[in-house]
Every structure is written in structure tokens, then in C-alpha cells.
Design a protein around this motif. Sequence first.
Motif, PDB file in Angstrom:
ATOM      1  N   ASP A  27       0.615  -1.288  -0.273  1.00 15.72           N
ATOM      2  CA  ASP A  27       0.157  -0.103   0.368  1.00 15.72           C
ATOM      3  C   ASP A  27       0.572   0.987   0.399  1.00 15.72           C
ATOM      4  OD1 ASP A  27      -2.764   1.413   0.627  1.00 15.72           O
ATOM      5  OD2 ASP A  27      -1.721   2.211   2.068  1.00 15.72           O
ATOM      6  N   GLN A  30       0.073   3.025   3.661  1.00 13.94           N
ATOM      7  CA  GLN A  30       0.321   2.241   5.133  1.00 13.94           C
ATOM      8  C   GLN A  30       1.171   1.121   5.018  1.00 13.94           C
ATOM      9  OE1 GLN A  30      -3.371   0.339   6.833  1.00 13.94           O
ATOM     10  NE2 GLN A  30      -4.636   1.578   5.792  1.00 13.94           N
ATOM     11  N   GLN A  34      -0.782  -3.391   5.353  1.00 13.90           N
ATOM     12  CA  GLN A  34      -2.597  -2.876   4.825  1.00 13.90           C
ATOM     13  C   GLN A  34      -2.503  -4.634   4.598  1.00 13.90           C
ATOM     14  OE1 GLN A  34      -1.974  -4.071   1.580  1.00 13.90           O
ATOM     15  NE2 GLN A  34      -4.412  -3.413   1.289  1.00 13.90           N
ATOM     16  N   MET A  37      -5.607  -6.106   5.696  1.00 13.53           N
ATOM     17  CA  MET A  37      -6.404  -6.419   5.416  1.00 13.53           C
ATOM     18  C   MET A  37      -7.079  -7.837   5.045  1.00 13.53           C
ATOM     19  SD  MET A  37      -8.416  -4.182   2.772  1.00 13.53           S
ATOM     20  CE  MET A  37      -7.286  -4.710   1.448  1.00 13.53           C
ATOM     21  N   TRP A  94      -4.418  -3.982  13.384  1.00 12.73           N
ATOM     22  CA  TRP A  94      -3.897  -3.652  12.312  1.00 12.73           C
ATOM     23  C   TRP A  94      -4.296  -1.520  12.588  1.00 12.73           C
ATOM     24  CZ3 TRP A  94      -7.668  -3.600   7.439  1.00 12.73           C
ATOM     25  CH2 TRP A  94      -6.485  -2.796   6.192  1.00 12.73           C
ATOM     26  N   THR A  98      -1.648   2.027  12.086  1.00 15.01           N
ATOM     27  CA  THR A  98      -1.922   2.917  11.408  1.00 15.01           C
ATOM     28  C   THR A  98      -2.794   3.873  12.840  1.00 15.01           C
ATOM     29  OG1 THR A  98      -3.923   1.152  11.649  1.00 15.01           O
ATOM     30  CG2 THR A  98      -2.291   1.610   9.793  1.00 15.01           C
ATOM     31  N   THR A 168     -14.318  -0.912   2.086  1.00 21.80           N
ATOM     32  CA  THR A 168     -13.776  -1.088   0.917  1.00 21.80           C
ATOM     33  C   THR A 168     -14.860  -2.329   0.594  1.00 21.80           C
ATOM     34  OG1 THR A 168     -11.960  -0.855   2.698  1.00 21.80           O
ATOM     35  CG2 THR A 168     -11.327  -2.416  -0.034  1.00 21.80           C
TER      36      THR A 168
END
Lengths: 215, 44
Positions: A27, A30, A34, A37, A94, A98, A168
Motif C-alpha cells: 500500500d 500504509q 495493510q 486487510m 492493524w 496505523t 472497502t
Amino acid sequence: MTRWLGWLAALGLLAGLAMGFGYAPKDAVQGNVQRIMYVHVPSILTAYLAFALVLIASLGYLFTRRTGWDRLAHSAGEIGVVFTGLTLVSGSIWGKPTWGTWWTWDARLTSTAILFLIYVGYLLLRGMVDDQERGARYAAVVGILGAVNIPIVHFSVLWWRTLHQPPTILSPERAPVSASIGLALLVNGVAFALLFLYLLSKRLALRRLEEEIRA
Amino acid sequence: MPDHWGFVFAAYGIAAVVLFGYWRRLIRLHAELSALKARREVKR
């Protein structure tokens, strides 16, 4: 059939790993974190699928009183709890790099935690009532009411100002991801759905055996 | 932004342990209940 599903799920998960780590790019914002995900999003989508099945099977049970519907609701509910737990844990892991925090009382996180607790309660309720038929009836009502929370979880990021990013996929607008990331997500989503079907067939067989022994 | 590989492996590792553990639990319970059912049928 179950064995084939198991092998398909295993192959799907391997393909998902290859897509998530080999095919999908890092990404731009990030970095590699990422890639969480590819576990996080398929987990919650699988949980939605499981709880949607609980809703359908609970309605089926209340209308027909057939044990098969209750068996399906119970099995799907248990697996849904596993995947929701996985969503919360992977999201927390996660979130730390972040957002700088493991947890925040944001609308998406809080509604997902409530979803988890509702279905943990759903499973506990079954164990608390001695009369099987009455327990199944109470659980069906909770299973139906609990499903109301699914759209709240999903649309919470659109309805309220949250730290969590907008959806998303299953987004009202075009998915905000590149084609390669979207494809990796799709492969992982299919792999998790196959795993869900495999675990569901195993859990259904176990529940059938429990009923035979109890009879 | 740094890659934070430790967080990535932690997330995948926990997912693998949870899913494998749940699968093993289903297999173990099924084997135990099958054995119990077989013992009961022999007694009858």
C-alpha cells in the motif's frame, strides 16, 4: 463432499496467502501492514454471512419448529462468533500501527464488539435453558434481533464520523481500491467462504451426533 | 510509513491458531461423541 470442501478451502487459503503477499502490491500510504486487510475484511464478511444464516434459520425454526433449522442456526452462530472475534483481534492489531491505539470507542469498533457480545450471549442462552425446545425458541428470537445489528455495523462508518475507514467493498459507491488489491481481497473472501462452508458442515455433523446421543 | 511486519505476522498467526484450533476442536469432539455412541450401542 465435506472432505472436498475442506481441500478446496485449504487450497483457497493458500491461494489467498499467495495473492495477499505475492500478487497484491504494498500500500502506498500504509506500507505492508495493510496486508492485514486480507484477513480482517474476509473475516467480517464471513461473520455477516454466518449471522444472515442464523437469521434465516431462526425464522425457519419459529415458523416450522423443525430441528434442522435450529441445528443450522446454532452451527452458523458459533462459527460467526469465531470470525467476529478474529475480526476484532486483527482490526486491533492493524489499528495500533496505523491509528496509534489498539482500541477506540468508535462507532464501527463498538458496534462490532456489540455484535460479538450478542452472539456470545446467543450461544450462552442455549446452554442455560434445560428444555431443548424452549432454548431453541429463545435462541431463535435472539438470533433474529441480533441480525438487526449487521447493517448498523456495516453502515456505521457512513452514518457517523469514525476513525475507521469507509467500506472497502460492499460500498454504495465504487470500491476505493486498485484492481490488484481488489482481486487479492476477492480470492481471500472466496477462500474464507469455503472455509465457512466446510466448518459449517463439520459443526452440523457434530450437532446431529449430540442430538442422537441425547435422544 | 514503516512496514510493521511484526503486526502483520501477529495478525496472520493469531488467525491461523484460532481457525486451526476451532477445526481441531470440532474433529476431537466428533471423535469423542462417535466413540460414546458406539459404546452405548454395544451395551444395548
